[in-house]
Write an enzyme that holds these catalytic residues in place. Structure first.
Site, PDB file in Angstrom:
ATOM      1  N   THR A  44      11.997  66.215 -43.066  1.00 19.94           N
ATOM      2  CA  THR A  44      13.459  66.255 -43.010  1.00 19.94           C
ATOM      3  C   THR A  44      14.065  64.934 -43.470  1.00 19.94           C
ATOM      4  O   THR A  44      13.422  63.876 -43.336  1.00 19.94           O
ATOM      5  CB  THR A  44      13.904  66.552 -41.550  1.00 19.94           C
ATOM      6  OG1 THR A  44      15.295  66.270 -41.430  1.00 19.94           O
ATOM      7  CG2 THR A  44      13.172  65.690 -40.537  1.00 19.94           C
ATOM      8  N   ASP A  45      15.299  64.982 -43.958  1.00 14.01           N
ATOM      9  CA  ASP A  45      15.981  63.733 -44.331  1.00 14.01           C
ATOM     10  C   ASP A  45      16.263  62.864 -43.107  1.00 14.01           C
ATOM     11  O   ASP A  45      16.570  61.680 -43.231  1.00 14.01           O
ATOM     12  CB  ASP A  45      17.287  64.023 -45.104  1.00 14.01           C
ATOM     13  CG  ASP A  45      18.331  64.795 -44.310  1.00 14.01           C
ATOM     14  OD1 ASP A  45      18.046  65.205 -43.166  1.00 14.01           O
ATOM     15  OD2 ASP A  45      19.446  64.984 -44.834  1.00 14.01           O
ATOM     16  N   GLU A  46      16.146  63.466 -41.905  1.00 15.58           N
ATOM     17  CA  GLU A  46      16.457  62.696 -40.689  1.00 15.58           C
ATOM     18  C   GLU A  46      15.461  61.583 -40.425  1.00 15.58           C
ATOM     19  O   GLU A  46      15.727  60.695 -39.611  1.00 15.58           O
ATOM     20  CB  GLU A  46      16.511  63.621 -39.474  1.00 15.58           C
ATOM     21  CG  GLU A  46      17.634  64.620 -39.575  1.00 15.58           C
ATOM     22  CD  GLU A  46      18.035  65.174 -38.239  1.00 15.58           C
ATOM     23  OE1 GLU A  46      17.632  64.621 -37.203  1.00 15.58           O
ATOM     24  OE2 GLU A  46      18.755  66.184 -38.240  1.00 15.58           O
ATOM     25  N   TYR A  94      13.693  64.113 -31.863  1.00 14.33           N
ATOM     26  CA  TYR A  94      13.264  65.065 -32.907  1.00 14.33           C
ATOM     27  C   TYR A  94      12.874  64.335 -34.192  1.00 14.33           C
ATOM     28  O   TYR A  94      11.779  64.525 -34.729  1.00 14.33           O
ATOM     29  CB  TYR A  94      14.371  66.090 -33.188  1.00 14.33           C
ATOM     30  CG  TYR A  94      14.209  66.797 -34.524  1.00 14.33           C
ATOM     31  CD1 TYR A  94      13.154  67.696 -34.739  1.00 14.33           C
ATOM     32  CD2 TYR A  94      15.083  66.548 -35.589  1.00 14.33           C
ATOM     33  CE1 TYR A  94      12.984  68.326 -35.969  1.00 14.33           C
ATOM     34  CE2 TYR A  94      14.922  67.177 -36.816  1.00 14.33           C
ATOM     35  CZ  TYR A  94      13.866  68.061 -36.998  1.00 14.33           C
ATOM     36  OH  TYR A  94      13.701  68.675 -38.215  1.00 14.33           O
ATOM     37  N   LYS A 110       9.219  64.031 -36.155  1.00 11.30           N
ATOM     38  CA  LYS A 110       8.962  64.435 -37.545  1.00 11.30           C
ATOM     39  C   LYS A 110       8.397  63.251 -38.343  1.00 11.30           C
ATOM     40  O   LYS A 110       7.526  63.426 -39.191  1.00 11.30           O
ATOM     41  CB  LYS A 110      10.242  64.951 -38.204  1.00 11.30           C
ATOM     42  CG  LYS A 110      10.768  66.261 -37.653  1.00 11.30           C
ATOM     43  CD  LYS A 110       9.828  67.432 -37.856  1.00 11.30           C
ATOM     44  CE  LYS A 110       9.695  67.853 -39.295  1.00 11.30           C
ATOM     45  NZ  LYS A 110       8.857  69.086 -39.420  1.00 11.30           N
TER      46      LYS A 110
HETATM   47  P1  NAD Z   1      12.980  76.987 -36.499  1.00  8.58           P
HETATM   48  O1  NAD Z   1      13.127  76.317 -35.186  1.00  8.58           O
HETATM   49  O2  NAD Z   1      13.927  78.064 -36.904  1.00  8.58           O
HETATM   50  O3  NAD Z   1      11.525  77.617 -36.635  1.00  8.58           O
HETATM   51  C1  NAD Z   1      10.372  76.964 -36.176  1.00  8.58           C
HETATM   52  C2  NAD Z   1       9.249  78.000 -36.092  1.00  8.58           C
HETATM   53  O4  NAD Z   1       8.052  77.330 -35.687  1.00  8.58           O
HETATM   54  C3  NAD Z   1       9.507  79.098 -35.054  1.00  8.58           C
HETATM   55  O5  NAD Z   1       9.134  80.362 -35.598  1.00  8.58           O
HETATM   56  C4  NAD Z   1       8.594  78.731 -33.892  1.00  8.58           C
HETATM   57  O6  NAD Z   1       8.154  79.853 -33.143  1.00  8.58           O
HETATM   58  C5  NAD Z   1       7.445  78.062 -34.626  1.00  8.58           C
HETATM   59  N1  NAD Z   1       6.712  77.113 -33.784  1.00  8.58           N
HETATM   60  C6  NAD Z   1       7.241  76.159 -32.973  1.00  8.58           C
HETATM   61  N2  NAD Z   1       6.253  75.464 -32.370  1.00  8.58           N
HETATM   62  C7  NAD Z   1       5.085  75.975 -32.845  1.00  8.58           C
HETATM   63  C8  NAD Z   1       3.714  75.675 -32.636  1.00  8.58           C
HETATM   64  N3  NAD Z   1       3.356  74.702 -31.788  1.00  8.58           N
HETATM   65  N4  NAD Z   1       2.772  76.375 -33.313  1.00  8.58           N
HETATM   66  C9  NAD Z   1       3.130  77.379 -34.157  1.00  8.58           C
HETATM   67  N5  NAD Z   1       4.398  77.735 -34.381  1.00  8.58           N
HETATM   68  C10 NAD Z   1       5.374  77.036 -33.746  1.00  8.58           C
HETATM   69  O7  NAD Z   1      12.973  75.809 -37.566  1.00  8.58           O
HETATM   70  P2  NAD Z   1      13.515  75.767 -39.060  1.00  8.58           P
HETATM   71  O8  NAD Z   1      14.932  75.386 -39.044  1.00  8.58           O
HETATM   72  O9  NAD Z   1      13.067  77.001 -39.751  1.00  8.58           O
HETATM   73  O10 NAD Z   1      12.703  74.522 -39.611  1.00  8.58           O
HETATM   74  C11 NAD Z   1      11.410  74.699 -40.173  1.00  8.58           C
HETATM   75  C12 NAD Z   1      10.854  73.339 -40.569  1.00  8.58           C
HETATM   76  O11 NAD Z   1      11.725  72.726 -41.515  1.00  8.58           O
HETATM   77  C13 NAD Z   1      10.751  72.352 -39.412  1.00  8.58           C
HETATM   78  O12 NAD Z   1       9.571  71.625 -39.581  1.00  8.58           O
HETATM   79  C14 NAD Z   1      11.958  71.444 -39.562  1.00  8.58           C
HETATM   80  O13 NAD Z   1      11.685  70.172 -39.066  1.00  8.58           O
HETATM   81  C15 NAD Z   1      12.116  71.430 -41.062  1.00  8.58           C
HETATM   82  N6  NAD Z   1      13.478  71.221 -41.571  1.00  8.58           N
HETATM   83  C16 NAD Z   1      14.515  71.991 -41.111  1.00  8.58           C
HETATM   84  C17 NAD Z   1      15.790  71.840 -41.658  1.00  8.58           C
HETATM   85  C18 NAD Z   1      16.971  72.677 -41.189  1.00  8.58           C
HETATM   86  O14 NAD Z   1      18.097  72.414 -41.585  1.00  8.58           O
HETATM   87  N7  NAD Z   1      16.773  73.701 -40.385  1.00  8.58           N
HETATM   88  C19 NAD Z   1      15.998  70.878 -42.645  1.00  8.58           C
HETATM   89  C20 NAD Z   1      14.917  70.091 -43.096  1.00  8.58           C
HETATM   90  C21 NAD Z   1      13.661  70.297 -42.551  1.00  8.58           C
HETATM   91  O1  DAU Z   2      19.101  67.096 -41.784  1.00  8.34           O
HETATM   92  C1  DAU Z   2      18.091  68.034 -41.571  1.00  8.34           C
HETATM   93  C2  DAU Z   2      18.124  68.505 -40.139  1.00  8.34           C
HETATM   94  O2  DAU Z   2      19.285  69.347 -40.026  1.00  8.34           O
HETATM   95  C3  DAU Z   2      16.868  69.269 -39.725  1.00  8.34           C
HETATM   96  O3  DAU Z   2      15.773  68.399 -39.754  1.00  8.34           O
HETATM   97  C4  DAU Z   2      17.034  69.853 -38.321  1.00  8.34           C
HETATM   98  O4  DAU Z   2      15.913  70.664 -38.004  1.00  8.34           O
HETATM   99  C5  DAU Z   2      18.288  70.715 -38.289  1.00  8.34           C
HETATM  100  O5  DAU Z   2      18.508  71.183 -36.967  1.00  8.34           O
HETATM  101  C6  DAU Z   2      19.493  69.909 -38.757  1.00  8.34           C
HETATM  102  O6  DAU Z   2      19.802  68.850 -37.812  1.00  8.34           O
HETATM  103  P1  DAU Z   2      21.312  68.534 -37.343  1.00  8.34           P
HETATM  104  O7  DAU Z   2      21.222  67.896 -36.016  1.00  8.34           O
HETATM  105  O8  DAU Z   2      22.069  67.865 -38.418  1.00  8.34           O
HETATM  106  O9  DAU Z   2      21.862  70.065 -37.254  1.00  8.34           O
HETATM  107  P2  DAU Z   2      22.845  70.792 -36.213  1.00  8.34           P
HETATM  108  O10 DAU Z   2      23.155  72.114 -36.823  1.00  8.34           O
HETATM  109  O11 DAU Z   2      22.316  70.776 -34.841  1.00  8.34           O
HETATM  110  O12 DAU Z   2      24.159  69.889 -36.277  1.00  8.34           O
HETATM  111  C7  DAU Z   2      24.844  69.680 -37.496  1.00  8.34           C
HETATM  112  C8  DAU Z   2      26.037  68.761 -37.196  1.00  8.34           C
HETATM  113  O13 DAU Z   2      26.990  69.495 -36.418  1.00  8.34           O
HETATM  114  C9  DAU Z   2      25.683  67.520 -36.384  1.00  8.34           C
HETATM  115  O14 DAU Z   2      26.455  66.426 -36.852  1.00  8.34           O
HETATM  116  C10 DAU Z   2      26.105  67.877 -34.961  1.00  8.34           C
HETATM  117  C11 DAU Z   2      27.265  68.840 -35.178  1.00  8.34           C
HETATM  118  N1  DAU Z   2      27.396  69.901 -34.149  1.00  8.34           N
HETATM  119  C12 DAU Z   2      26.334  70.690 -33.908  1.00  8.34           C
HETATM  120  C13 DAU Z   2      26.398  71.697 -32.963  1.00  8.34           C
HETATM  121  C14 DAU Z   2      25.200  72.581 -32.671  1.00  8.34           C
HETATM  122  C15 DAU Z   2      28.619  70.095 -33.497  1.00  8.34           C
HETATM  123  O15 DAU Z   2      29.622  69.398 -33.751  1.00  8.34           O
HETATM  124  N2  DAU Z   2      28.685  71.080 -32.555  1.00  8.34           N
HETATM  125  C16 DAU Z   2      27.625  71.879 -32.241  1.00  8.34           C
HETATM  126  O16 DAU Z   2      27.747  72.741 -31.333  1.00  8.34           O
END
Ligand code: NAD
Ligand code: DAU
Length: 348
Positions: free
Chosen positions: A131-133, A155, A159
């Site tokens: 992730t970019d985080e 988190y 990562k």
């Molecule tokens: P998500 O939470 O929707 O899905 C995670 C999945 O992993 C779920 O199906 C869960 O059951 C499974 N899981 C969790 N723990 C596990 C374990 N110990 N063993 C096997 N399976 C397990 O997450 P997402 O948003 O689909 O993100 C997927 C990946 O991409 C993550 O690694 C996250 O860090 C990364 N990522 C997410 C975003 C975003 O915006 N959502 C952005 C950049 C990177």
């Molecule tokens: O940047 C990549 C990341 O983006 C991934 O690695 C993470 O898995 C994914 O969850 C996401 O992280 P964020 O923390 O940025 O996403 P989230 O949707 O939780 O929040 C987006 C922004 O919105 C953040 O600045 C917090 C704000 N927010 C979020 C929620 C859930 C609110 O203001 N209110 C809310 O209820």
């Protein structure tokens, strides 16, 4: 050429979309999904591809954790896995503030178990989805792959720990692995705790949406299928041991995103409730991803934010069975009450 791909975390948001991408773009590939089905993983998320006559025979599901080396090694042997793409993670910042322990187990130790299996069982390539985080926050300019890693939440620190395992194993043993770092995804099947699906599903029921602080934080949004095509490009063309940013110039403030959602759904601004920022000092102010390294390798994103946001909102409107089943579950209700109870009060 025919390959078998192990997609860990394939019953989650991005992993399931990646399975759809691969089934469509690599007609000769088989997919094996390993997923622990935590609160964020649901079989309903892959029910379409598990039951479709076109794809069912190319997809096999195994329940289990990536930390379980017996399960991981057993699958790699039995299925003769060529590639692994690891999506499995605890992925929500807010939950990591409440309970960080499970993030270390999955996002750090789980990555180690996969890498160890890759090395010992002769898997050709593993891609760690990061992730970019990991870069922390940036006021001006963009993150490049050379930017320092300065994670600010449990988190993002977990990562970063996973990525460091990839780096060290590649340098120490030559383990064939690479990393991608992407910004905020949106699209179908995103668990309704993240900003966009959380707000859309609440707004549809005329419930208030909790905006943290003034909503001035900037996130770099990307449509999930662009992320998936970027991952696939890196898996097939990336240089082992390297990290690649994935981004599509999608910077928007949280208030801008919220206003677009209100607009798409025809809802009034009075449904926004500004709450004290629950992330406090750990709330990253801005993310911005420079993806030049990957575009030089031949990848391009295809989608624009406003267009795909509207399509995403329509998806949630049209797939209420999927998300209503999730939001009715006790673990979802419990999290929302624990995290937002005090600040949303009677608007909960
Ligand atoms: P998500 O939470 O929707 O899905 C995670 C999945 O992993 C779920 O199906 C869960 O059951 C499974 N899981 C969790 N723990 C596990 C374990 N110990 N063993 C096997 N399976 C397990 O997450 P997402 O948003 O689909 O993100 C997927 C990946 O991409 C993550 O690694 C996250 O860090 C990364 N990522 C997410 C975003 C975003 O915006 N959502 C952005 C950049 C990177
Ligand atoms: O940047 C990549 C990341 O983006 C991934 O690695 C993470 O898995 C994914 O969850 C996401 O992280 P964020 O923390 O940025 O996403 P989230 O949707 O939780 O929040 C987006 C922004 O919105 C953040 O600045 C917090 C704000 N927010 C979020 C929620 C859930 C609110 O203001 N209110 C809310 O209820």
């Amino acid at each position: 050429m025919s390959k078998t791909l192990l997609v860990t975390g394939g019953a989650g948001f991005i992993g399931s979309n990646y399975c759809r991408y691969v089934l469509q773009h690599h007609p000769d590939y088989r997919i094996v999904v390993l997923d622990a089905l935590t609160y964020a993983g649901n079989l309903s998320t892959i029910a379409d591809i598990q039951s479709s006559p076109e794809t069912a025979s190319r997809l096999r599901f195994y329940p289990g954790k990536i930390q379980d080396e017996t399960v991981v090694n057993g699958i790699i042997e039995a299925e003769r896995v060529d590639y692994i793409v690891n999506f499995a993670a605890e992925s929500h910042n807010d939950r990591s503030i409440l309970e960080p322990g499970s993030f270390i187990q999955t996002d750090v130790y789980g990555v180690f178990v996969l890498l160890d299996a890759v090395r010992k069982r002769g898997v050709a390539r593993m891609l760690q989805v990061s992730t970019d985080e990991v870069y922390g926050t940036i006021n001006e300019g963009q993150f490049t792959e050379q930017s320092p890693l300065e994670p600010n939440t449990p988190y993002s620190a977990s990562k970063t720990g996973g990525e460091m395992q990839v780096r060290a194993q590649h340098i120490t043993y030559g383990t064939p692995a690479l990393v991608t770092r992407c910004g905020n995804n949106y699209g179908p099947y995103q668990y309704p705790e993240k900003l966009i699906p959380f707000f859309v599903t609440r707004l549809m029921d005329n419930r208030k949406v909790p905006l943290y602080g003034e909503g001035n934080q900037v996130r770099d949004w990307i449509y999930v299928m662009d992320h998936c095509s970027g991952i696939d490009h890196v898996l097939h063309h990336g240089v082992l041991g390297e990290a690649y940013n994935i981004g599509s110039q999608g910077e928007r403030t949280n208030i801008e995103v919220t206003e677009l959602l209100l607009n798409c759904l025809g809802k009034p601004a009075s449904l926004i409730k500004r709450i004290p920022d629950p992330r406090g000092g750990a709330h990253d102010r801005r993310y911005s991803v420079n993806a030049d390294k990957l575009t030089t390798l031949g990848w391009q994103p295809k989608h624009t934010f406003e267009e795909m946001l509207e399509e995403t909102v329509r998806w949630y409107v049209d797939h209420q069975d999927w998300w209503r089943e999730i939001v009715r579950k006790p673990d979802y209700q419990d999290f929302v009450h624990r995290f937002y109870g005090k600040s949303l009060g009677e608007d909960l």
